[in-house]
Design an enzyme around this catalytic site. Structure first.
Site, PDB file in Angstrom:
ATOM      1  CG  HIS A   1      47.391   9.029  43.175  1.00  0.00           C
ATOM      2  ND1 HIS A   1      46.868  10.098  42.488  1.00  0.00           N
ATOM      3  CD2 HIS A   1      48.502   8.661  42.506  1.00  0.00           C
ATOM      4  CE1 HIS A   1      47.622  10.366  41.430  1.00  0.00           C
ATOM      5  NE2 HIS A   1      48.625   9.502  41.415  1.00  0.00           N
TER       6      HIS A   1
ATOM      7  CB  CYS B   1      51.211  11.865  42.102  1.00  0.00           C
ATOM      8  SG  CYS B   1      51.926  10.634  41.023  1.00  0.00           S
TER       9      CYS B   1
ATOM     10  N   GLY C   1      48.530  13.940  38.192  1.00  0.00           N
ATOM     11  CA  GLY C   1      48.153  14.122  36.796  1.00  0.00           C
ATOM     12  C   GLY C   1      49.429  14.120  35.983  1.00  0.00           C
TER      13      GLY C   1
ATOM     14  CB  SER D   1      54.508  17.200  36.689  1.00  0.00           C
ATOM     15  OG  SER D   1      55.450  16.515  35.909  1.00  0.00           O
TER      16      SER D   1
ATOM     17  CD  GLU E   1      44.268  11.237  44.603  1.00  0.00           C
ATOM     18  OE1 GLU E   1      45.057  11.226  45.561  1.00  0.00           O
ATOM     19  OE2 GLU E   1      44.627  11.132  43.418  1.00  0.00           O
TER      20      GLU E   1
ATOM     21  NE  ARG F   1      57.352  14.097  34.552  1.00  0.00           N
ATOM     22  CZ  ARG F   1      57.089  14.922  33.557  1.00  0.00           C
ATOM     23  NH1 ARG F   1      57.981  15.791  33.165  1.00  0.00           N
ATOM     24  NH2 ARG F   1      55.929  14.887  32.959  1.00  0.00           N
TER      25      ARG F   1
ATOM     26  CB  ILE G   1      49.136   6.137  39.314  1.00  0.00           C
ATOM     27  CG1 ILE G   1      48.068   5.403  40.142  1.00  0.00           C
ATOM     28  CG2 ILE G   1      48.799   6.065  37.815  1.00  0.00           C
ATOM     29  CD1 ILE G   1      46.705   6.074  40.130  1.00  0.00           C
ATOM     30  NE  ARG G   2      51.172   7.305  33.792  1.00  0.00           N
ATOM     31  CZ  ARG G   2      49.946   6.796  33.818  1.00  0.00           C
ATOM     32  NH1 ARG G   2      49.755   5.497  33.770  1.00  0.00           N
ATOM     33  NH2 ARG G   2      48.891   7.577  33.883  1.00  0.00           N
TER      34      ARG G   2
HETATM   35  N1  GLN Z   1      54.229  10.570  35.936  1.00  0.00           N
HETATM   36  C1  GLN Z   1      53.493  11.789  36.130  1.00  0.00           C
HETATM   37  C2  GLN Z   1      54.395  13.010  35.928  1.00  0.00           C
HETATM   38  O1  GLN Z   1      55.575  12.853  35.935  1.00  0.00           O
HETATM   39  C3  GLN Z   1      52.890  11.835  37.520  1.00  0.00           C
HETATM   40  C4  GLN Z   1      51.876  10.751  37.650  1.00  0.00           C
HETATM   41  C5  GLN Z   1      50.751  11.052  38.591  1.00  0.00           C
HETATM   42  O2  GLN Z   1      50.589  12.188  39.039  1.00  0.00           O
HETATM   43  N2  GLN Z   1      49.962  10.052  38.864  1.00  0.00           N
HETATM   44  O3  GLN Z   1      53.940  14.079  35.774  1.00  0.00           O
END
Ligand code: GLN
Length: 191
Positions: free
Chosen positions: A173, A80, A48, A50, A175, A110, A137-138
């Protein structure tokens, strides 16, 4: 056995669904308070944002309690954004996350893959699990592990899965992959 998923924000229901599929309906618990934390034998911190997850964990008291549990033998898995929360240190972007749980001997970066490769998928080899379809994802990445922490998977120069006794961290991820092996592996850590 009940497994908690920190449920303030992010990929919560996906983890809960997989836990229920493996252990039976009602085995996953959405955790937003210290009281809910008392009901579970292990915890997943989902992906999500952080900064948001960290802030809500600290405000609710979940942070303090989870840190204590993680320092004993209690299994915690961060995916993540959750992986960032478990780290002892990070880059200057991680400083914006605020205080980390600081449980794993690793330094994280990050948004390590930048804008060009914001989100992508890779088949990687994971120690103890085998070939696994990894969805990033990012994603953050681990720059280095030290002390008691060991790398479970690498992608180029980055460590993308790590383990330290009762603690597990993945930059991607599991999940979302449709493969329950990672969740089964985590559950096997619960005594
Ligand atoms: N880029 C988000 C962060 O730095 C982490 C992305 C994710 O949890 N999918 O919080």
């Amino acid at each position: 056995m009940k497994v908690g998923v920190i449920a303030f924000q992010g990929a919560v229901s996906e983890h809960m669904h997989i836990i229920d599929s493996i252990l039976g309906e009602g085995s996953s618990v959405a955790v937003r308070s210290e009281k809910e934390l008392e009901k579970v034998s292990a915890v997943i911190i989902p992906g999500g944002e952080s900064t948001t997850i960290g802030k809500l964990m600290r405000n609710s008291g979940v942070f303090r309690k989870l840190k204590q549990l993680g320092e004993s033998d209690f299994p915690i898995w961060g995916t993540c954004a959750g992986m960032i929360m478990l780290a002892k240190e990070g880059d200057e972007q991680v400083e914006r996350t605020g205080e980390l749980l600081g449980l794993m001997d690793m330094r994280v970066k990050r948004n390590a893959f930048g804008r060009q490769r914001e989100s992508f998928e890779e088949e990687l080899n994971i120690a103890g699990i085998g070939r696994y379809h990894c969805i990033f994802i990012r994603a953050p990445a681990v720059e280095k592990v030290y002390g008691k922490c060991r790398a479970l998977a690498k992608f180029g120069k980055w460590i993308v899965a790590a383990e330290q006794g009762n603690l597990l961290a993945t930059a991607f991820h599991p999940e979302l992959s449709g493969n329950f092996k990672f969740h089964e592996y985590f559950i096997s850590k619960v005594k």
